[in-house]
Design a protein around this motif. Sequence first.
Motif, short mmCIF file in Angstrom:
data_model
loop_
_atom_site.label_atom_id
_atom_site.label_comp_id
_atom_site.label_asym_id
_atom_site.label_seq_id
_atom_site.Cartn_x
_atom_site.Cartn_y
_atom_site.Cartn_z
N ALA A 1 -78.15 -86.09 43.42
CA ALA A 1 -78.19 -86.38 41.93
C ALA A 1 -79.09 -87.62 41.70
O ALA A 1 -79.11 -88.53 42.40
N LYS A 2 -79.59 -87.47 40.41
CA LYS A 2 -80.71 -88.57 40.10
C LYS A 2 -79.53 -89.60 39.01
O LYS A 2 -79.04 -88.83 38.41
N VAL A 3 -79.65 -90.78 39.37
CA VAL A 3 -78.72 -91.63 38.60
C VAL A 3 -79.68 -92.69 37.97
O VAL A 3 -80.49 -93.32 38.62
N LYS A 4 -79.39 -92.96 36.71
CA LYS A 4 -80.39 -94.13 35.99
C LYS A 4 -79.02 -94.93 35.48
O LYS A 4 -78.13 -94.45 34.59
N MET A 5 -79.11 -96.26 35.62
CA MET A 5 -78.28 -97.12 35.38
C MET A 5 -78.83 -98.44 34.65
O MET A 5 -79.95 -98.96 35.15
N ILE A 6 -78.22 -98.88 33.71
CA ILE A 6 -78.58 -100.29 32.79
C ILE A 6 -77.64 -100.89 32.62
O ILE A 6 -76.51 -100.59 31.94
N VAL A 7 -77.52 -101.77 33.00
CA VAL A 7 -76.39 -103.05 32.97
C VAL A 7 -76.82 -104.35 32.44
O VAL A 7 -77.71 -104.98 32.68
N GLY A 8 -75.82 -104.50 31.41
CA GLY A 8 -76.23 -105.97 30.58
C GLY A 8 -74.74 -106.88 30.62
O GLY A 8 -73.65 -106.10 31.25
N THR A 9 -74.83 -107.80 29.83
CA THR A 9 -73.57 -108.67 29.98
C THR A 9 -72.22 -107.96 29.37
O THR A 9 -71.25 -108.15 29.85
N HIS A 10 -72.73 -107.00 28.20
CA HIS A 10 -71.57 -106.52 27.70
C HIS A 10 -71.80 -104.72 27.58
O HIS A 10 -71.27 -104.29 26.65
N GLN A 11 -72.72 -104.42 28.26
CA GLN A 11 -73.04 -102.91 28.36
C GLN A 11 -73.20 -102.24 29.64
O GLN A 11 -73.47 -103.01 30.62
N LEU A 12 -72.79 -101.29 29.59
CA LEU A 12 -72.84 -100.38 30.85
C LEU A 12 -73.43 -98.94 30.57
O LEU A 12 -72.85 -98.29 29.72
N MET A 13 -74.36 -98.53 31.08
CA MET A 13 -75.08 -97.21 30.99
C MET A 13 -75.47 -96.60 32.15
O MET A 13 -75.86 -97.08 32.99
N TYR A 14 -74.72 -95.51 32.25
CA TYR A 14 -74.79 -94.51 33.58
C TYR A 14 -75.28 -93.29 33.07
O TYR A 14 -74.45 -92.42 32.45
N GLU A 15 -76.38 -92.72 33.50
CA GLU A 15 -76.81 -91.11 33.18
C GLU A 15 -77.34 -90.31 34.37
O GLU A 15 -78.12 -90.82 35.18
N THR A 16 -76.50 -88.96 34.24
CA THR A 16 -77.12 -88.20 35.26
C THR A 16 -77.20 -86.78 34.45
O THR A 16 -77.05 -86.85 33.19
N ASN A 17 -77.46 -85.97 35.01
CA ASN A 17 -77.70 -84.48 34.49
C ASN A 17 -76.33 -83.78 34.14
O ASN A 17 -76.04 -82.90 33.60
N GLN A 18 -75.16 -84.40 34.92
CA GLN A 18 -74.02 -83.87 34.72
C GLN A 18 -72.89 -84.67 34.02
O GLN A 18 -72.28 -84.08 32.99
N VAL A 19 -73.14 -86.09 33.94
CA VAL A 19 -72.00 -86.89 33.22
C VAL A 19 -73.07 -88.05 33.01
O VAL A 19 -73.67 -88.70 33.79
N SER A 20 -72.92 -88.80 31.65
CA SER A 20 -73.40 -89.78 31.19
C SER A 20 -72.09 -90.82 30.57
O SER A 20 -71.37 -90.20 29.93
N ILE A 21 -72.24 -91.86 30.86
CA ILE A 21 -71.23 -93.03 30.27
C ILE A 21 -71.95 -94.00 29.43
O ILE A 21 -73.10 -94.44 30.01
#
Length: 247
Positions: free
Chosen positions: A74-94
Amino acid sequence: MAKVLLTGLLLWTTVQGNAQSTNKYYQVLQNFMDKMKKVQFPKPGQHYLMHMSIKMIPKTNLAVYQGKVESKEAKVKMIVGTHQLMYETNQVSIYQDRQWVFQVFHPQKLILQKNTPKGMFNQHLAYAKKMTQMQNELFAQSKVTSVKDRMYKGKKIKLITTTVAAEAQKKFKVKTVTYFFDMQKQKLEKQVVKFTPAHTLSGQEIVYLQLSPNYKGYVPATAKAAVMNTQQRLLPKFRGYSIETSH
């Protein structure tokens, strides 16, 4: 899911050097990982980007299908900030901030919206610290056992393999870790973990497609802005999705 994310962020946070003959390469890894550790928890206004491909390698006697061994990748893209969390795949994103969590299930075209539990970001921090302690112990009981020159994606890299001490192998179920390291750019390209027979998997491969400790690209201001416009309508990329609110 957030724990998986943080585990990924901590895969290279600490290494302890020991064998004198290979201390140079332990030092190379340690310098890189110390730099990564400094951006493990971004400062206000700073965002950390990690884009990677993860392959879970099963044991051949457990996952043979029509003569082929099935591997989950699976390919995973994540962006993390002090108050943010982004997690993206082709199956589930948060998409999460301190107010909302949006879980997007792409195959089902379903979005679940709920309030962020109180103290969740502090829980992430506590889990990250625990993982760091485990990594410290694992690598403190490892040593460099092989260094090779290889070509990887058209460039020269070093294959640095560390072997975990016997007693630590029993605890962590990890036998070796091989780092594909670009000496010129001081960049980790890939990591291959081989587990012991006690583990449910044979191994794990992680290819680091992009690492940026100070990401300057677009980041939604809030978790809600990642899925909705200012009129509270789903963004075009979520056309046909349904949204449900839970508590």
